[in-house]
Design an enzyme around this catalytic site. Structure first.
Site, PDB file in Angstrom:
ATOM      1  N   THR A  94       9.730  23.328  32.334  1.00 30.86           N
ATOM      2  CA  THR A  94       8.596  23.299  31.078  1.00 30.86           C
ATOM      3  C   THR A  94       7.947  24.643  30.836  1.00 30.86           C
ATOM      4  OG1 THR A  94       8.163  20.897  31.569  1.00 30.86           O
ATOM      5  CG2 THR A  94       6.666  22.173  30.270  1.00 30.86           C
ATOM      6  N   LYS A 170       9.374  19.607  24.675  1.00 31.34           N
ATOM      7  CA  LYS A 170       9.037  19.098  25.862  1.00 31.34           C
ATOM      8  C   LYS A 170       7.679  19.115  25.911  1.00 31.34           C
ATOM      9  CE  LYS A 170       8.756  17.677  29.797  1.00 31.34           C
ATOM     10  NZ  LYS A 170       9.227  18.296  31.195  1.00 31.34           N
ATOM     11  N   LYS A 240      -1.246  22.593  33.078  1.00 29.19           N
ATOM     12  CA  LYS A 240      -0.493  23.514  32.425  1.00 29.19           C
ATOM     13  C   LYS A 240       0.159  23.378  31.239  1.00 29.19           C
ATOM     14  CE  LYS A 240       3.985  23.823  32.940  1.00 29.19           C
ATOM     15  NZ  LYS A 240       5.005  23.729  33.523  1.00 29.19           N
TER      16      LYS A 240
END
Length: 289
Positions: A94, A170, A240
């Protein structure tokens, strides 16, 4: 198939094990050597450096924590430079939309195909080969990756020829997932403070307008109020991913006000000592006194 694999964390280790068990020639690298050793005992070749995992690979898979880790192994670690021309790099981490765009250019310059292929699913789904793979890249590169994707997933979701599109999907999907956990947590918290049994609320919601397995699974975890087990989606990773979504929105003139609010809550949980907790800790509540 000769496959190089970099990144053996909670997700990467079980995914790589499936590839190895399927009989592929697998070379692995991980900064923590113990995880590479465990796979070596089952037949994988451990590499001492990132470029060692990439050398001679037909397909190189990276499954790493963030932009910094991926850029480090590709550039300073030499993995991109070690890939033979015509190889395919499958980026399953990711990462930011910005880095994915930059990598598309750097790979093209070296004659290496880049496929963006981040996944939806927790480690248990990875171990069972039940992930959802978001896949984007040139058609010929995607076709070469299909046997690998079939090992790891229950469904591959095509997103066009630009690898960065898969990574952006994503990030936005994780923004929605994390925000949905927060919404469910808030609803359950109200029920905890009233005559409405939280279990009854969850059952009613997941049996009607919120019937997706996601709500049932996360709801059950929050009802149990046990957040000290091994995290499937640790809070720092949630922070994050929310930051990546916010960055992509800002760079493209859009806004994600919900992400700002949820990130603030996640940051507070981490500051209060929750860095090792799962995302479901968002649903921690204070019982009525």
């Amino acid at each position: 198939m000769q496959i190089g694999w970099i990144g053996l964390g909670n997700m990467g280790s079980v995914m790589a094990a499936r590839v190895l068990d399927a009989g592929h020639d697998l070379t692995v690298y991980n900064r923590n050597r113990e995880k590479a050793t465990a796979l070596a005992e089952r037949g994988a070749r451990p590499a001492e450096t990132p470029d060692g995992a990439a050398r001679n690979a037909e397909i190189l898979v990276t499954m790493l924590a963030d932009d910094t880790a991926l850029a480090d192994v590709l550039e300073r670690g030499g993995a991109l430079g070690a890939l033979p021309p015509g190889a395919v790099h499958v980026s399953m981490s990711t990462i930011s939309h910005e880095l994915a765009q930059r990598l598309t250019s750097s790979h093209a310059e070296r004659g290496v195909a880049l496929v963006g292929a981040p996944v939806f699913g927790r480690p248990d789904a990875a171990a069972a080969g039940k992930l959802f793979i978001l896949a984007a890249g040139e058609a010929t590169a995607l076709e070469r990756c299909q046997p690998l994707f079939e090992l790891l997933s229950q469904k591959v979701l095509p997103l066009g020829t630009a690898p960065a599109a898969a990574h952006l999907c994503k990030v936005l999907g994780n923004f929605m997932l994390i925000s949905s956990v927060e919404l469910l947590a808030e609803a359950l918290n109200v029920a905890h403070k009233t005559e409405l049994a939280p279990e009854a609320l969850l059952s009613a919601l997941t049996s009607s307008v919120f019937s997706a397995p996601f709500y049932a699974n996360y709801g059950k975890l929050m009802l149990a109020q046990r957040f000290d087990g091994p995290p499937g989606f640790a809070l720092p990773l949630a922070k994050k991913d929310l930051s990546l979504a916010l960055s992509a929105a800002r760079q493209n003139g859009a806004a994600l006000p919900v992400a700002e609010t949820v990130r603030a809550k996640v940051q507070q949980l981490i500051a209060d000592g929750g860095s090792d907790l799962d995302l479901t800790a968002i649903g921690r509540y204070t019982p009525r006194g």
